[in-house]
Scaffold this motif. Structure first.
Motif, mmCIF file in Angstrom:
data_model
loop_
_atom_site.group_PDB
_atom_site.id
_atom_site.type_symbol
_atom_site.label_atom_id
_atom_site.label_comp_id
_atom_site.label_asym_id
_atom_site.label_seq_id
_atom_site.Cartn_x
_atom_site.Cartn_y
_atom_site.Cartn_z
ATOM 1 N N ILE A 17 -80.617 -36.031 -75.384
ATOM 2 C CA ILE A 17 -81.674 -35.037 -75.565
ATOM 3 C C ILE A 17 -81.662 -34.057 -74.391
ATOM 4 O O ILE A 17 -81.850 -32.860 -74.576
ATOM 5 C CB ILE A 17 -83.061 -35.730 -75.722
ATOM 6 C CG1 ILE A 17 -83.167 -36.370 -77.111
ATOM 7 C CG2 ILE A 17 -84.195 -34.742 -75.533
ATOM 8 C CD1 ILE A 17 -84.422 -37.193 -77.331
ATOM 9 N N LYS A 18 -81.393 -34.564 -73.198
ATOM 10 C CA LYS A 18 -81.357 -33.703 -72.008
ATOM 11 C C LYS A 18 -80.264 -32.633 -72.151
ATOM 12 O O LYS A 18 -80.500 -31.440 -71.918
ATOM 13 C CB LYS A 18 -81.095 -34.581 -70.772
ATOM 14 C CG LYS A 18 -80.968 -33.814 -69.484
ATOM 15 C CD LYS A 18 -80.684 -34.789 -68.339
ATOM 16 C CE LYS A 18 -80.244 -34.061 -67.093
ATOM 17 N NZ LYS A 18 -79.960 -35.001 -66.000
ATOM 18 N N VAL A 19 -79.069 -33.051 -72.548
ATOM 19 C CA VAL A 19 -77.953 -32.107 -72.733
ATOM 20 C C VAL A 19 -78.314 -31.094 -73.821
ATOM 21 O O VAL A 19 -78.131 -29.883 -73.650
ATOM 22 C CB VAL A 19 -76.654 -32.860 -73.120
ATOM 23 C CG1 VAL A 19 -75.538 -31.879 -73.453
ATOM 24 C CG2 VAL A 19 -76.217 -33.769 -71.970
ATOM 25 N N ALA A 20 -78.855 -31.595 -74.935
ATOM 26 C CA ALA A 20 -79.227 -30.724 -76.051
ATOM 27 C C ALA A 20 -80.286 -29.703 -75.613
ATOM 28 O O ALA A 20 -80.265 -28.549 -76.028
ATOM 29 C CB ALA A 20 -79.741 -31.556 -77.217
ATOM 30 N N SER A 56 -89.494 -28.744 -77.868
ATOM 31 C CA SER A 56 -89.555 -30.132 -78.347
ATOM 32 C C SER A 56 -88.522 -30.990 -77.633
ATOM 33 O O SER A 56 -88.782 -32.135 -77.303
ATOM 34 C CB SER A 56 -89.356 -30.179 -79.861
ATOM 35 O OG SER A 56 -88.026 -30.415 -80.188
ATOM 36 N N LEU A 57 -87.349 -30.421 -77.373
ATOM 37 C CA LEU A 57 -86.316 -31.179 -76.642
ATOM 38 C C LEU A 57 -86.775 -31.457 -75.218
ATOM 39 O O LEU A 57 -86.583 -32.558 -74.700
ATOM 40 C CB LEU A 57 -85.004 -30.386 -76.624
ATOM 41 C CG LEU A 57 -84.228 -30.354 -77.940
ATOM 42 C CD1 LEU A 57 -83.216 -29.210 -77.933
ATOM 43 C CD2 LEU A 57 -83.507 -31.665 -78.177
ATOM 44 N N GLY A 58 -87.387 -30.445 -74.592
ATOM 45 C CA GLY A 58 -87.887 -30.624 -73.223
ATOM 46 C C GLY A 58 -88.949 -31.717 -73.177
ATOM 47 O O GLY A 58 -88.912 -32.608 -72.326
ATOM 48 N N LEU A 59 -89.901 -31.641 -74.123
ATOM 49 C CA LEU A 59 -90.961 -32.659 -74.195
ATOM 50 C C LEU A 59 -90.371 -34.024 -74.507
ATOM 51 O O LEU A 59 -90.765 -35.036 -73.924
ATOM 52 C CB LEU A 59 -91.971 -32.291 -75.288
ATOM 53 C CG LEU A 59 -92.967 -31.190 -74.974
ATOM 54 C CD1 LEU A 59 -93.701 -30.753 -76.235
ATOM 55 C CD2 LEU A 59 -93.977 -31.659 -73.935
ATOM 56 N N SER A 60 -89.413 -34.044 -75.438
ATOM 57 C CA SER A 60 -88.804 -35.319 -75.837
ATOM 58 C C SER A 60 -88.076 -35.959 -74.665
ATOM 59 O O SER A 60 -88.111 -37.169 -74.480
ATOM 60 C CB SER A 60 -87.802 -35.095 -76.972
ATOM 61 O OG SER A 60 -88.445 -34.533 -78.068
ATOM 62 N N TRP A 61 -87.403 -35.124 -73.902
ATOM 63 C CA TRP A 61 -86.665 -35.621 -72.742
ATOM 64 C C TRP A 61 -87.652 -36.170 -71.712
ATOM 65 O O TRP A 61 -87.501 -37.278 -71.203
ATOM 66 C CB TRP A 61 -85.804 -34.479 -72.196
ATOM 67 C CG TRP A 61 -85.186 -34.726 -70.853
ATOM 68 C CD1 TRP A 61 -84.713 -35.904 -70.365
ATOM 69 C CD2 TRP A 61 -84.971 -33.747 -69.827
ATOM 70 N NE1 TRP A 61 -84.225 -35.727 -69.096
ATOM 71 C CE2 TRP A 61 -84.363 -34.421 -68.745
ATOM 72 C CE3 TRP A 61 -85.217 -32.393 -69.725
ATOM 73 C CZ2 TRP A 61 -84.009 -33.766 -67.568
ATOM 74 C CZ3 TRP A 61 -84.858 -31.733 -68.551
ATOM 75 C CH2 TRP A 61 -84.259 -32.420 -67.487
ATOM 76 N N ALA A 134 -74.977 -29.746 -80.073
ATOM 77 C CA ALA A 134 -76.193 -30.530 -79.798
ATOM 78 C C ALA A 134 -76.398 -31.621 -80.856
ATOM 79 O O ALA A 134 -76.763 -32.750 -80.541
ATOM 80 C CB ALA A 134 -77.404 -29.606 -79.732
ATOM 81 N N VAL A 135 -76.162 -31.286 -82.128
ATOM 82 C CA VAL A 135 -76.287 -32.276 -83.213
ATOM 83 C C VAL A 135 -75.320 -33.423 -82.974
ATOM 84 O O VAL A 135 -75.657 -34.597 -83.120
ATOM 85 C CB VAL A 135 -75.998 -31.639 -84.603
ATOM 86 C CG1 VAL A 135 -75.864 -32.719 -85.676
ATOM 87 C CG2 VAL A 135 -77.116 -30.687 -84.993
#
Length: 301
Positions: A17-20, A56-61, A134-135
Motif C-alpha cells: 500500500i505504501k508503494v502504491a 485512501s492509500l495514505g490513510l490505509s498505509w 500499483a494493482v
C-alpha cells in the motif's frame, strides 16, 4: 502457526500500500495538470478519483501500520478497526469528488468542448502503466482495507483504458461529447461501487454476522459435541472484515470433572477451527443453573 502467516500477509499488504500510495500521488499531480492542459473532463474525473485513491492509500498505509500495534487497556482488542475507519473516510472522499466532477461534466453534455486528443492518449498510456503497477503490487491482498484499495486501482486502470479509447476515437471523428459522456458514466460507476463498499463497511461497524460464517451450521456442530445439552447466546461479529469473533453459552448435560471440562473445551475449539474464526469465548453452564443473560433479559422486560 496460522497467526504468523496472517501477520506476514498484513505486513506485505501495508508495504505494498505504501508503494502504491507514492505511485498514485505523483501520478495524480501529473493528471490534474494534464486534465487542464488537454481540456478533458474525462481526465479530470480520473484525477479526482485518483486523488481520492491517494488519500485512501495514505490513510490505509497509516492506519494499516497503526492496526499492527498491540492491545492497550483502552483498546483491549488492539486498534484493528482503524482500517475500517480508513475505508469509511475514503468512501466519503470519493463520493464528494464524484459529485464535484459530475457538476462539471453534466453541463458539458449540452455544450461539449473539443479536448486535445493526442495529449489524452499519452496521459492514458501513462495512467494504465502507473495504476497497473500499483494493482500488481496489491495482487492477492488479504485485509478488507487492501482489497478496497486494490479494487479502486483496478477501476483506475479500466478508466484509463476507456480514456484511451475515447482519445483515439476523437482523432478520427469530431464528437467532443464523448469526453463528458465518458466522465459521467465513469463517475456513476465509481459512485455505485463506493456506496456498495460503504454499506459493507457499515455492516462491520454495526457488528453484523460476517457473510462467511453460518451461525446455524456452527450451532448445529456445537450441539453435536459430546456432553453439550444446549447452546444459546451465540454471537459472531468481525473486527475488520477478516478477523471474526464468536461467543456462546454452552450448557453441559452433567457436572464435569476437570478432565471432561478440558475435553469439552478442546472439542469446541476444534469445531471453531473449521470456520474462519480468530477469537472465541465460551461460557460453560450447567442445566440447572440459571443463565445470567436470560435473567437480565427478563428483568429488562
Amino acid at each position: 502457526m496460522s497467526h504468523d502467516h496472517h501477520h506476514h500477509h498484513h505486513h506485505d499488504d501495508v508495504a505494498n500500500i505504501k508503494v502504491a500510495f507514492f505511485l498514485n500521488l505523483a501520478f495524480t499531480l501529473i493528471e490534474i495538470v494534464g486534465g487542464v492542459l488537454t481540456n478533458s473532463v474525462a481526465i479530470l474525473s480520473d484525477a479526482v478519483h485518483d486523488l481520492g485513491d491517494s488519500l485512501s492509500l495514505g490513510l490505509s498505509w497509516w492506519f494499516g501500520n497503526k492496526a499492527k500495534a498491540q492491545p492497550t487497556p483502552r483498546f483491549s482488542y488492539g486498534p484493528k478497526r482503524l482500517s475500517l475507519l480508513a475505508a469509511l473516510i475514503n468512501a466519503l472522499v470519493l463520493i464528494t469528488g464524484s459529485v464535484l466532477v459530475l457538476s462539471e461534466a453534466i453541463p458539458r453534455l449540452w455544450a461539449p468542448q473539443m479536448p486535445h486528443a493526442q495529449g489524452m492518449i499519452w496521459l492514458a498510456i501513462l495512467g494504465i502503466a502507473a495504476n497497473g503497477a500499483a494493482v500488481f503490487r496489491l495482487k492477492g491482498a488479504k485485509t478488507q482495507n487492501a482489497k478496497v484499495v486494490s479494487l479502486h486501482l483496478l477501476e483506475d486502470v479500466l478508466g484509463w483504458v476507456m480514456v484511451l479509447a475515447v482519445a483515439i476515437a476523437l482523432l478520427f471523428v469530431d464528437w467532443p461529447i464523448l469526453d463528458p459522456l465518458l466522465s459521467v458514466c465513469y463517475m456513476l460507476f465509481i459512485l455505485y461501487n463506493v456506496i456498495k463498499n460503504l454499506w459493507n463497511t457499515l455492516l462491520i461497524f454495526l457488528q453484523a454476522t460476517p457473510d462467511d460464517l453460518d451461525l446455524k451450521v456452527i450451532e448445529e456442530e456445537l450441539r453435536q459435541v459430546n456432553g453439550v445439552a444446549d447452546i444459546h447466546q451465540l454471537h459472531a461479529w468481525s473486527f475488520d472484515g477478516e478477523s471474526h469473533v464468536l461467543t456462546a453459552h454452552v450448557v453441559a448435560d452433567r457436572q464435569l470433572s476437570p478432565d471432561n471440562y478440558a475435553a469439552l473445551k478442546v472439542a469446541l475449539a476444534e469445531i471453531c477451527q473449521r470456520h474462519p474464526i480468530s477469537h472465541t469465548t465460551f461460557e460453560i453452564e450447567y442445566v440447572d443453573e440459571s443463565c445470567r443473560m436470560a435473567h437480565r433479559h427478563e428483568h429488562s422486560h
